[in-house]
Design a protein around this motif. Structure first.
Motif, PDB file in Angstrom:
ATOM      1  N   LYS A 115      -2.126  -5.709 -19.315  1.00  0.00           N
ATOM      2  CA  LYS A 115      -3.403  -5.263 -18.746  1.00  0.00           C
ATOM      3  C   LYS A 115      -3.669  -6.152 -17.563  1.00  0.00           C
ATOM      4  O   LYS A 115      -4.027  -7.567 -17.688  1.00  0.00           O
ATOM      5  N   GLY A 116      -3.670  -5.854 -16.455  1.00  0.00           N
ATOM      6  CA  GLY A 116      -3.892  -6.699 -15.109  1.00  0.00           C
ATOM      7  C   GLY A 116      -2.678  -7.702 -14.867  1.00  0.00           C
ATOM      8  O   GLY A 116      -1.607  -7.578 -15.739  1.00  0.00           O
ATOM      9  N   GLY A 117      -2.759  -7.953 -13.540  1.00  0.00           N
ATOM     10  CA  GLY A 117      -1.866  -9.076 -13.066  1.00  0.00           C
ATOM     11  C   GLY A 117      -0.554  -8.269 -12.656  1.00  0.00           C
ATOM     12  O   GLY A 117       0.403  -8.888 -12.646  1.00  0.00           O
ATOM     13  N   LEU A 118      -0.563  -7.018 -12.127  1.00  0.00           N
ATOM     14  CA  LEU A 118       0.691  -6.523 -11.521  1.00  0.00           C
ATOM     15  C   LEU A 118       1.107  -7.114 -10.370  1.00  0.00           C
ATOM     16  O   LEU A 118       2.309  -7.451 -10.180  1.00  0.00           O
ATOM     17  N   TYR A 119       0.180  -7.273  -9.534  1.00  0.00           N
ATOM     18  CA  TYR A 119       0.502  -8.260  -8.351  1.00  0.00           C
ATOM     19  C   TYR A 119       0.366  -9.480  -8.650  1.00  0.00           C
ATOM     20  O   TYR A 119      -0.686 -10.094  -8.150  1.00  0.00           O
ATOM     21  N   SER A 120       1.279 -10.526  -9.228  1.00  0.00           N
ATOM     22  CA  SER A 120       0.769 -11.970  -9.580  1.00  0.00           C
ATOM     23  C   SER A 120       1.999 -12.558  -9.478  1.00  0.00           C
ATOM     24  O   SER A 120       3.428 -12.106  -9.630  1.00  0.00           O
ATOM     25  N   PRO A 121       2.187 -13.810  -9.432  1.00  0.00           N
ATOM     26  CA  PRO A 121       3.428 -14.635  -9.496  1.00  0.00           C
ATOM     27  C   PRO A 121       4.148 -14.373 -10.685  1.00  0.00           C
ATOM     28  O   PRO A 121       5.508 -14.725 -10.639  1.00  0.00           O
ATOM     29  N   GLU A 122       3.649 -14.479 -11.755  1.00  0.00           N
ATOM     30  CA  GLU A 122       4.105 -14.348 -13.218  1.00  0.00           C
ATOM     31  C   GLU A 122       5.145 -12.849 -13.128  1.00  0.00           C
ATOM     32  O   GLU A 122       6.192 -12.851 -13.584  1.00  0.00           O
ATOM     33  N   ILE A 123       4.565 -11.990 -12.617  1.00  0.00           N
ATOM     34  CA  ILE A 123       5.261 -10.523 -12.590  1.00  0.00           C
ATOM     35  C   ILE A 123       6.243 -10.529 -11.494  1.00  0.00           C
ATOM     36  O   ILE A 123       7.616  -9.993 -11.733  1.00  0.00           O
ATOM     37  N   ILE A 124       6.196 -11.231 -10.258  1.00  0.00           N
ATOM     38  CA  ILE A 124       6.970 -11.404  -9.571  1.00  0.00           C
ATOM     39  C   ILE A 124       8.257 -12.099 -10.015  1.00  0.00           C
ATOM     40  O   ILE A 124       9.510 -11.876  -9.847  1.00  0.00           O
ATOM     41  N   ILE A 126      13.123  -5.606  -7.044  1.00  0.00           N
ATOM     42  CA  ILE A 126      12.321  -6.492  -6.111  1.00  0.00           C
ATOM     43  C   ILE A 126      12.781  -7.015  -4.970  1.00  0.00           C
ATOM     44  O   ILE A 126      14.164  -7.527  -5.066  1.00  0.00           O
ATOM     45  N   ILE A 127      12.161  -7.172  -3.869  1.00  0.00           N
ATOM     46  CA  ILE A 127      12.485  -7.864  -2.583  1.00  0.00           C
ATOM     47  C   ILE A 127      11.718  -8.696  -2.027  1.00  0.00           C
ATOM     48  O   ILE A 127      10.527  -8.005  -1.608  1.00  0.00           O
ATOM     49  N   ILE A 128      11.812  -9.960  -1.996  1.00  0.00           N
ATOM     50  CA  ILE A 128      10.996 -10.732  -1.106  1.00  0.00           C
ATOM     51  C   ILE A 128      11.641 -11.114   0.212  1.00  0.00           C
ATOM     52  O   ILE A 128      12.596 -11.714   0.101  1.00  0.00           O
ATOM     53  N   ILE A 129      10.938 -10.594   1.278  1.00  0.00           N
ATOM     54  CA  ILE A 129      11.671 -10.876   2.616  1.00  0.00           C
ATOM     55  C   ILE A 129      11.802 -12.142   3.100  1.00  0.00           C
ATOM     56  O   ILE A 129      13.019 -12.398   3.587  1.00  0.00           O
ATOM     57  N   GLU A 130      10.935 -12.637   3.458  1.00  0.00           N
ATOM     58  CA  GLU A 130      10.853 -14.241   3.851  1.00  0.00           C
ATOM     59  C   GLU A 130      10.360 -15.292   2.666  1.00  0.00           C
ATOM     60  O   GLU A 130       9.689 -14.790   1.694  1.00  0.00           O
ATOM     61  N   ASP A 131      10.759 -16.381   2.880  1.00  0.00           N
ATOM     62  CA  ASP A 131      10.083 -17.592   2.092  1.00  0.00           C
ATOM     63  C   ASP A 131       8.622 -17.628   1.965  1.00  0.00           C
ATOM     64  O   ASP A 131       8.036 -17.564   3.234  1.00  0.00           O
ATOM     65  N   PRO A 132       8.095 -17.262   0.946  1.00  0.00           N
ATOM     66  CA  PRO A 132       6.660 -17.132   0.984  1.00  0.00           C
ATOM     67  C   PRO A 132       5.916 -18.626   1.106  1.00  0.00           C
ATOM     68  O   PRO A 132       4.796 -18.538   1.557  1.00  0.00           O
ATOM     69  N   GLY A 133       6.678 -19.537   0.923  1.00  0.00           N
ATOM     70  CA  GLY A 133       6.112 -20.922   0.957  1.00  0.00           C
ATOM     71  C   GLY A 133       5.067 -21.135  -0.288  1.00  0.00           C
ATOM     72  O   GLY A 133       5.173 -20.358  -1.336  1.00  0.00           O
ATOM     73  N   GLU A 134       4.334 -22.045  -0.170  1.00  0.00           N
ATOM     74  CA  GLU A 134       3.290 -22.088  -1.225  1.00  0.00           C
ATOM     75  C   GLU A 134       2.243 -21.128  -1.133  1.00  0.00           C
ATOM     76  O   GLU A 134       1.385 -20.976  -2.311  1.00  0.00           O
ATOM     77  N   ALA A 135       1.859 -20.721   0.008  1.00  0.00           N
ATOM     78  CA  ALA A 135       0.562 -19.842   0.075  1.00  0.00           C
ATOM     79  C   ALA A 135       0.784 -18.595  -0.816  1.00  0.00           C
ATOM     80  O   ALA A 135      -0.066 -18.055  -1.513  1.00  0.00           O
ATOM     81  N   ASN A 136       2.064 -17.802  -0.312  1.00  0.00           N
ATOM     82  CA  ASN A 136       2.474 -16.639  -1.060  1.00  0.00           C
ATOM     83  C   ASN A 136       1.255 -15.627  -1.177  1.00  0.00           C
ATOM     84  O   ASN A 136       0.883 -15.000  -2.050  1.00  0.00           O
ATOM     85  N   THR A 137       0.814 -15.399   0.138  1.00  0.00           N
ATOM     86  CA  THR A 137      -0.499 -14.290   0.255  1.00  0.00           C
ATOM     87  C   THR A 137      -0.227 -13.256   1.093  1.00  0.00           C
ATOM     88  O   THR A 137      -1.071 -12.418   1.305  1.00  0.00           O
ATOM     89  N   ASP A 138       0.957 -13.208   1.707  1.00  0.00           N
ATOM     90  CA  ASP A 138       1.353 -12.121   2.678  1.00  0.00           C
ATOM     91  C   ASP A 138       1.860 -10.870   1.760  1.00  0.00           C
ATOM     92  O   ASP A 138       2.910 -10.665   0.950  1.00  0.00           O
ATOM     93  N   SER A 139       0.802  -9.799   1.641  1.00  0.00           N
ATOM     94  CA  SER A 139       1.020  -8.658   0.742  1.00  0.00           C
ATOM     95  C   SER A 139       2.468  -7.644   1.444  1.00  0.00           C
ATOM     96  O   SER A 139       2.671  -6.819   0.569  1.00  0.00           O
ATOM     97  N   SER A 140       2.622  -7.894   2.631  1.00  0.00           N
ATOM     98  CA  SER A 140       3.807  -7.174   3.150  1.00  0.00           C
ATOM     99  C   SER A 140       5.192  -7.682   2.939  1.00  0.00           C
ATOM    100  O   SER A 140       6.212  -7.094   3.360  1.00  0.00           O
ATOM    101  N   ASN A 141       5.087  -9.002   2.144  1.00  0.00           N
ATOM    102  CA  ASN A 141       6.384  -9.720   2.027  1.00  0.00           C
ATOM    103  C   ASN A 141       7.132  -9.369   0.848  1.00  0.00           C
ATOM    104  O   ASN A 141       8.339  -9.750   0.427  1.00  0.00           O
ATOM    105  N   VAL A 142       6.321  -8.593  -0.084  1.00  0.00           N
ATOM    106  CA  VAL A 142       7.048  -8.352  -1.584  1.00  0.00           C
ATOM    107  C   VAL A 142       7.201  -6.889  -1.802  1.00  0.00           C
ATOM    108  O   VAL A 142       6.122  -6.098  -1.633  1.00  0.00           O
ATOM    109  N   TYR A 143       8.510  -6.306  -1.624  1.00  0.00           N
ATOM    110  CA  TYR A 143       8.719  -4.971  -2.063  1.00  0.00           C
ATOM    111  C   TYR A 143       9.153  -4.650  -3.602  1.00  0.00           C
ATOM    112  O   TYR A 143       9.888  -5.502  -3.937  1.00  0.00           O
ATOM    113  N   VAL A 144       8.849  -3.532  -4.098  1.00  0.00           N
ATOM    114  CA  VAL A 144       9.351  -3.272  -5.530  1.00  0.00           C
ATOM    115  C   VAL A 144      10.166  -1.996  -5.230  1.00  0.00           C
ATOM    116  O   VAL A 144       9.912  -1.152  -4.480  1.00  0.00           O
TER     117      VAL A 144
END
Length: 268
Positions: A142-151, A188-206
Motif C-alpha cells: 500500500k503506497g510507495g510505488l514510486y520509491s527508492p525501495e521499489i526501484i 526497469i531502466i534507469i537512464i542516467e546516474d541519478p546521483g543523490e537527488a534522484n528526483t528526475d521522474s523522466s529518468n526511471v522507466y518500467v
C-alpha cells in the motif's frame, strides 16, 4: 498526319530526409531495427530491444542500470486483464480460463474483473501453490510505488502486478478508475546516474506486459504511480452494461479496492 508528342512524365518526388528517428524506427511495427548498433546493449533480449526502439530509450548507449525478465505474452479475452497478467507471471502454469473459474468460485470475480488488490493477493497465493512455485513470495503493498525501495527491488529482480487506468493506447492515464487495467511490471531502466537527488521522474522507466498487447511497454514509473493513485471509482458505464461485477466494499478508492495498492513478487 501530324501527331503531338506526349509531354515528359513529371520528375519523381524527392526522397525524404534521413532523420535520427527514421534511422532508429522500422517501418514495420513488430520489426527490430536492422542497424545492429541501435540498442546494442539490449541485443540479447529481442522484446526489450523492441520496446526501447519503440519508446526511443537509450538508443545509442546503455542505461545507467537496468533489469528485465522475459515473460511470454497472453492476450486477454473479456475483462480478464488481471487474471491474464497473473497467468503470465507463472508462465501459464495455470491458464486464464482456470483462474477465471477459480476467482468465480472464491467470490472474487464474476466476469474476470479483479477490482480488489486484497482479493488479487489472496488469489495469487493460491495460484502460486497450485503451480508449486515455492520460490516466489507475494506481498500486498500500500503506497510507495514510486520509491527508492521499489526501484531497488525491481533492480534486484522483483516483479510487480499493478492496477492503473489505461488510455486508448494502453499507456497510463488519469480517468479516475473508469478504464482500470492491470500490468505486469517485469523490468526497469534507469537512464542516467541519478546521483543523490534522484528526483528526475523522466529518468526511471518500467517495462510492462499486459493482456492487450504482444509487445513490452515502457512507461515512466512516475506516470504509472500517478495512474495507480487515481483509481477512485468503478466506471459508471460498466455499472449499467447489464453485467454483475464484484466490487469491493468502499469502492475502488477504498482500502479494499485498487487505489495506491499493488502486488510485489520476489524470488527467493
Amino acid at each position: 498526319m501530324c501527331t503531338t508528342p506526349s509531354s515528359a512524365p513529371p520528375p519523381p518526388p524527392p526522397l525524404p530526409p534521413v532523420t535520427c528517428e527514421s534511422k532508429f524506427k522500422s517501418n514495420k511495427p513488430n520489426e527490430v531495427s536492422e542497424d545492429p548498433s541501435i540498442c546494442e546493449w539490449a541485443s540479447s533480449e529481442v522484446d526489450l530491444k523492441k520496446a526501447c526502439i519503440t519508446y526511443q530509450i537509450c538508443l545509442t548507449r546503455a542505461p545507467f542500470r537496468y533489469k528485465y525478465k522475459h515473460f511470454q505474452y497472453i492476450l486477454q479475452e473479456g475483462p480478464t486483464c488481471g487474471l491474464v497478467a497473473l497467468s503470465m507471471l507463472i508462465g501459464g502454469e495455470v491458464a486464464p480460463e482456470e483462474l477465471l473459474n477459480l476467482s468465480k468460485f472464491l467470490g472474487y470475480s464474476n466476469n474476470g474483473e479483479m477490482l480488489s488488490c486484497k482479493d488479487m493477493a489472496k488469489l495469487a497465493e493460491k495460484v502460486l501453490n497450485l503451480a508449486e512455485m515455492e520460490n516466489i513470495t507475494c506481498t500486498l503493498k500500500k503506497g510507495g510505488l514510486y520509491s527508492p525501495e521499489i526501484i531497488e527491488d525491481l533492480l534486484n529482480g522483483a516483479i510487480l502486478l499493478v492496477p492503473y487506468d489505461a488510455d486508448h493506447n494502453h499507456s497510463p492515464c488519469l480517468k479516475q478508475g473508469h478504464t482500470a487495467h492491470w500490468a505486469l511490471v517485469c523490468g526497469i531502466i534507469i537512464i542516467e546516474d541519478p546521483g543523490e537527488a534522484n528526483t528526475d521522474s523522466s529518468n526511471v522507466y518500467v517495462l510492462c506486459r499486459h493482456g492487450k498487447s504482444k509487445l513490452v511497454a515502457a512507461w515512466t514509473l512516475d506516470e504509472l504511480h500517478k495512474s495507480n493513485m487515481n483509481l477512485l471509482e468503478f466506471c459508471p458505464k460498466k455499472a449499467k452494461d447489464g453485467l454483475l461485477y464484484v466490487q469491493p466494499e468502499g469502492g475502488l478508492g477504498g482500502e479494499n479496492g485498487l487505489r495506491d495498492q499493488f502486488l510485489l513478487f520476489k524470488y527467493t
